[in-house]
Design a protein around this motif. Sequence first.
Motif, PDB file in Angstrom:
ATOM      1  N   LEU A  23     -25.647  -2.210 -13.742  1.00 49.55           N
ATOM      2  CA  LEU A  23     -24.356  -1.669 -14.167  1.00 49.55           C
ATOM      3  C   LEU A  23     -24.036  -0.388 -13.405  1.00 49.55           C
ATOM      4  O   LEU A  23     -22.902  -0.177 -12.979  1.00 49.55           O
ATOM      5  CB  LEU A  23     -24.363  -1.414 -15.673  1.00 49.55           C
ATOM      6  CG  LEU A  23     -23.089  -0.821 -16.259  1.00 49.55           C
ATOM      7  CD1 LEU A  23     -21.926  -1.792 -16.088  1.00 49.55           C
ATOM      8  CD2 LEU A  23     -23.294  -0.459 -17.717  1.00 49.55           C
ATOM      9  N   TRP A  24     -25.021   0.462 -13.223  1.00 57.31           N
ATOM     10  CA  TRP A  24     -24.828   1.699 -12.453  1.00 57.31           C
ATOM     11  C   TRP A  24     -24.359   1.370 -11.036  1.00 57.31           C
ATOM     12  O   TRP A  24     -23.427   1.982 -10.519  1.00 57.31           O
ATOM     13  CB  TRP A  24     -26.125   2.491 -12.410  1.00 57.31           C
ATOM     14  CG  TRP A  24     -26.041   3.756 -11.631  1.00 57.31           C
ATOM     15  CD1 TRP A  24     -26.191   3.902 -10.287  1.00 57.31           C
ATOM     16  CD2 TRP A  24     -25.751   5.061 -12.130  1.00 57.31           C
ATOM     17  NE1 TRP A  24     -26.039   5.207  -9.922  1.00 57.31           N
ATOM     18  CE2 TRP A  24     -25.760   5.949 -11.036  1.00 57.31           C
ATOM     19  CE3 TRP A  24     -25.496   5.568 -13.386  1.00 57.31           C
ATOM     20  CZ2 TRP A  24     -25.530   7.298 -11.178  1.00 57.31           C
ATOM     21  CZ3 TRP A  24     -25.266   6.916 -13.529  1.00 57.31           C
ATOM     22  CH2 TRP A  24     -25.276   7.764 -12.435  1.00 57.31           C
ATOM     23  N   LEU A  25     -25.003   0.399 -10.412  1.00 54.95           N
ATOM     24  CA  LEU A  25     -24.626   0.031  -9.043  1.00 54.95           C
ATOM     25  C   LEU A  25     -23.200  -0.513  -8.982  1.00 54.95           C
ATOM     26  O   LEU A  25     -22.489  -0.287  -7.999  1.00 54.95           O
ATOM     27  CB  LEU A  25     -25.597  -1.000  -8.483  1.00 54.95           C
ATOM     28  CG  LEU A  25     -26.964  -0.453  -8.078  1.00 54.95           C
ATOM     29  CD1 LEU A  25     -27.891  -1.599  -7.702  1.00 54.95           C
ATOM     30  CD2 LEU A  25     -26.830   0.526  -6.939  1.00 54.95           C
ATOM     31  N   VAL A  26     -22.789  -1.227 -10.005  1.00 50.93           N
ATOM     32  CA  VAL A  26     -21.430  -1.769 -10.031  1.00 50.93           C
ATOM     33  C   VAL A  26     -20.409  -0.638 -10.174  1.00 50.93           C
ATOM     34  O   VAL A  26     -19.336  -0.689  -9.575  1.00 50.93           O
ATOM     35  CB  VAL A  26     -21.274  -2.788 -11.184  1.00 50.93           C
ATOM     36  CG1 VAL A  26     -19.829  -3.133 -11.436  1.00 50.93           C
ATOM     37  CG2 VAL A  26     -22.079  -4.036 -10.880  1.00 50.93           C
ATOM     38  N   LEU A  27     -20.754   0.390 -10.929  1.00 47.50           N
ATOM     39  CA  LEU A  27     -19.783   1.435 -11.241  1.00 47.50           C
ATOM     40  C   LEU A  27     -19.685   2.541 -10.200  1.00 47.50           C
ATOM     41  O   LEU A  27     -18.682   3.262 -10.190  1.00 47.50           O
ATOM     42  CB  LEU A  27     -20.109   2.048 -12.603  1.00 47.50           C
ATOM     43  CG  LEU A  27     -19.939   1.092 -13.792  1.00 47.50           C
ATOM     44  CD1 LEU A  27     -20.364   1.783 -15.082  1.00 47.50           C
ATOM     45  CD2 LEU A  27     -18.521   0.589 -13.903  1.00 47.50           C
ATOM     46  N   ILE A  28     -20.680   2.701  -9.338  1.00 51.30           N
ATOM     47  CA  ILE A  28     -20.584   3.770  -8.343  1.00 51.30           C
ATOM     48  C   ILE A  28     -19.791   3.295  -7.133  1.00 51.30           C
ATOM     49  O   ILE A  28     -19.716   2.105  -6.845  1.00 51.30           O
ATOM     50  CB  ILE A  28     -21.967   4.302  -7.912  1.00 51.30           C
ATOM     51  CG1 ILE A  28     -22.800   3.215  -7.241  1.00 51.30           C
ATOM     52  CG2 ILE A  28     -22.693   4.911  -9.073  1.00 51.30           C
ATOM     53  CD1 ILE A  28     -24.101   3.729  -6.661  1.00 51.30           C
ATOM     54  N   SER A  29     -19.208   4.262  -6.427  1.00 52.07           N
ATOM     55  CA  SER A  29     -18.383   3.874  -5.278  1.00 52.07           C
ATOM     56  C   SER A  29     -19.168   3.891  -3.976  1.00 52.07           C
ATOM     57  O   SER A  29     -18.868   3.120  -3.069  1.00 52.07           O
ATOM     58  CB  SER A  29     -17.177   4.807  -5.170  1.00 52.07           C
ATOM     59  OG  SER A  29     -17.617   6.137  -5.021  1.00 52.07           O
ATOM     60  N   THR A  30     -20.148   4.787  -3.855  1.00 46.92           N
ATOM     61  CA  THR A  30     -20.948   4.846  -2.643  1.00 46.92           C
ATOM     62  C   THR A  30     -22.402   4.571  -2.984  1.00 46.92           C
ATOM     63  O   THR A  30     -22.895   5.013  -4.016  1.00 46.92           O
ATOM     64  CB  THR A  30     -20.857   6.235  -1.983  1.00 46.92           C
ATOM     65  OG1 THR A  30     -21.346   7.204  -2.901  1.00 46.92           O
ATOM     66  CG2 THR A  30     -19.452   6.551  -1.563  1.00 46.92           C
ATOM     67  N   VAL A  31     -23.060   3.847  -2.117  1.00 48.77           N
ATOM     68  CA  VAL A  31     -24.471   3.548  -2.339  1.00 48.77           C
ATOM     69  C   VAL A  31     -25.273   4.300  -1.282  1.00 48.77           C
ATOM     70  O   VAL A  31     -25.338   3.898  -0.130  1.00 48.77           O
ATOM     71  CB  VAL A  31     -24.739   2.032  -2.252  1.00 48.77           C
ATOM     72  CG1 VAL A  31     -26.212   1.743  -2.500  1.00 48.77           C
ATOM     73  CG2 VAL A  31     -23.877   1.284  -3.245  1.00 48.77           C
ATOM     74  N   ASP A  32     -25.834   5.432  -1.679  1.00 46.96           N
ATOM     75  CA  ASP A  32     -26.730   6.167  -0.799  1.00 46.96           C
ATOM     76  C   ASP A  32     -28.020   6.452  -1.572  1.00 46.96           C
ATOM     77  O   ASP A  32     -28.081   6.235  -2.779  1.00 46.96           O
ATOM     78  CB  ASP A  32     -26.079   7.444  -0.261  1.00 46.96           C
ATOM     79  CG  ASP A  32     -25.644   8.414  -1.333  1.00 46.96           C
ATOM     80  OD1 ASP A  32     -26.343   8.557  -2.338  1.00 46.96           O
ATOM     81  OD2 ASP A  32     -24.596   9.069  -1.145  1.00 46.96           O
ATOM     82  N   PRO A  33     -29.055   6.905  -0.906  1.00 43.51           N
ATOM     83  CA  PRO A  33     -30.352   7.077  -1.576  1.00 43.51           C
ATOM     84  C   PRO A  33     -30.318   7.998  -2.793  1.00 43.51           C
ATOM     85  O   PRO A  33     -30.976   7.729  -3.793  1.00 43.51           O
ATOM     86  CB  PRO A  33     -31.247   7.649  -0.478  1.00 43.51           C
ATOM     87  CG  PRO A  33     -30.642   7.168   0.793  1.00 43.51           C
ATOM     88  CD  PRO A  33     -29.173   7.134   0.548  1.00 43.51           C
ATOM     89  N   LEU A  34     -29.551   9.072  -2.720  1.00 42.54           N
ATOM     90  CA  LEU A  34     -29.480   9.983  -3.856  1.00 42.54           C
ATOM     91  C   LEU A  34     -28.839   9.301  -5.069  1.00 42.54           C
ATOM     92  O   LEU A  34     -29.318   9.436  -6.198  1.00 42.54           O
ATOM     93  CB  LEU A  34     -28.712  11.250  -3.485  1.00 42.54           C
ATOM     94  CG  LEU A  34     -28.603  12.300  -4.584  1.00 42.54           C
ATOM     95  CD1 LEU A  34     -29.985  12.755  -5.021  1.00 42.54           C
ATOM     96  CD2 LEU A  34     -27.781  13.473  -4.101  1.00 42.54           C
ATOM     97  N   GLU A  35     -27.766   8.569  -4.845  1.00 39.77           N
ATOM     98  CA  GLU A  35     -27.120   7.840  -5.937  1.00 39.77           C
ATOM     99  C   GLU A  35     -28.063   6.804  -6.545  1.00 39.77           C
ATOM    100  O   GLU A  35     -28.085   6.608  -7.755  1.00 39.77           O
ATOM    101  CB  GLU A  35     -25.848   7.147  -5.443  1.00 39.77           C
ATOM    102  CG  GLU A  35     -24.698   8.078  -5.212  1.00 39.77           C
ATOM    103  CD  GLU A  35     -24.057   8.550  -6.502  1.00 39.77           C
ATOM    104  OE1 GLU A  35     -24.200   7.889  -7.547  1.00 39.77           O
ATOM    105  OE2 GLU A  35     -23.409   9.608  -6.456  1.00 39.77           O
ATOM    106  N   LEU A  36     -28.831   6.127  -5.689  1.00 39.47           N
ATOM    107  CA  LEU A  36     -29.797   5.146  -6.205  1.00 39.47           C
ATOM    108  C   LEU A  36     -30.873   5.818  -7.048  1.00 39.47           C
ATOM    109  O   LEU A  36     -31.265   5.304  -8.097  1.00 39.47           O
ATOM    110  CB  LEU A  36     -30.424   4.369  -5.051  1.00 39.47           C
ATOM    111  CG  LEU A  36     -29.490   3.432  -4.310  1.00 39.47           C
ATOM    112  CD1 LEU A  36     -30.217   2.802  -3.119  1.00 39.47           C
ATOM    113  CD2 LEU A  36     -28.961   2.353  -5.226  1.00 39.47           C
ATOM    114  N   ALA A  37     -31.355   6.970  -6.609  1.00 41.26           N
ATOM    115  CA  ALA A  37     -32.385   7.696  -7.360  1.00 41.26           C
ATOM    116  C   ALA A  37     -31.851   8.183  -8.701  1.00 41.26           C
ATOM    117  O   ALA A  37     -32.521   8.047  -9.735  1.00 41.26           O
ATOM    118  CB  ALA A  37     -32.899   8.866  -6.535  1.00 41.26           C
ATOM    119  N   VAL A  38     -30.656   8.726  -8.697  1.00 41.35           N
ATOM    120  CA  VAL A  38     -30.050   9.200  -9.941  1.00 41.35           C
ATOM    121  C   VAL A  38     -29.805   8.024 -10.882  1.00 41.35           C
ATOM    122  O   VAL A  38     -30.064   8.107 -12.080  1.00 41.35           O
ATOM    123  CB  VAL A  38     -28.740   9.967  -9.654  1.00 41.35           C
ATOM    124  CG1 VAL A  38     -27.971  10.235 -10.935  1.00 41.35           C
ATOM    125  CG2 VAL A  38     -29.041  11.259  -8.932  1.00 41.35           C
ATOM    126  N   GLY A  39     -29.318   6.926 -10.355  1.00 46.88           N
ATOM    127  CA  GLY A  39     -29.078   5.745 -11.178  1.00 46.88           C
ATOM    128  C   GLY A  39     -30.360   5.179 -11.766  1.00 46.88           C
ATOM    129  O   GLY A  39     -30.401   4.779 -12.928  1.00 46.88           O
TER     130      GLY A  39
END
Length: 60
Positions: A23-39
Amino acid sequence: MKGRRTLLAVAEVAAWWVPLAALWLVLISTVDPLELAVGAAASAVAALAARGARRAVTGR
């Protein structure tokens, strides 16, 4: 017996974590390593909270 309980607890947290992370991946607009770690971290916290809430309701 304790090993089985631990395995079931890990499986339950993983069962919550996977859809929450998706769900986090669907809702974020950019996929970078920091976003993946936070998610991943946010999903882990939410999965542990969901397990705790279920245990509080069922008393097990």
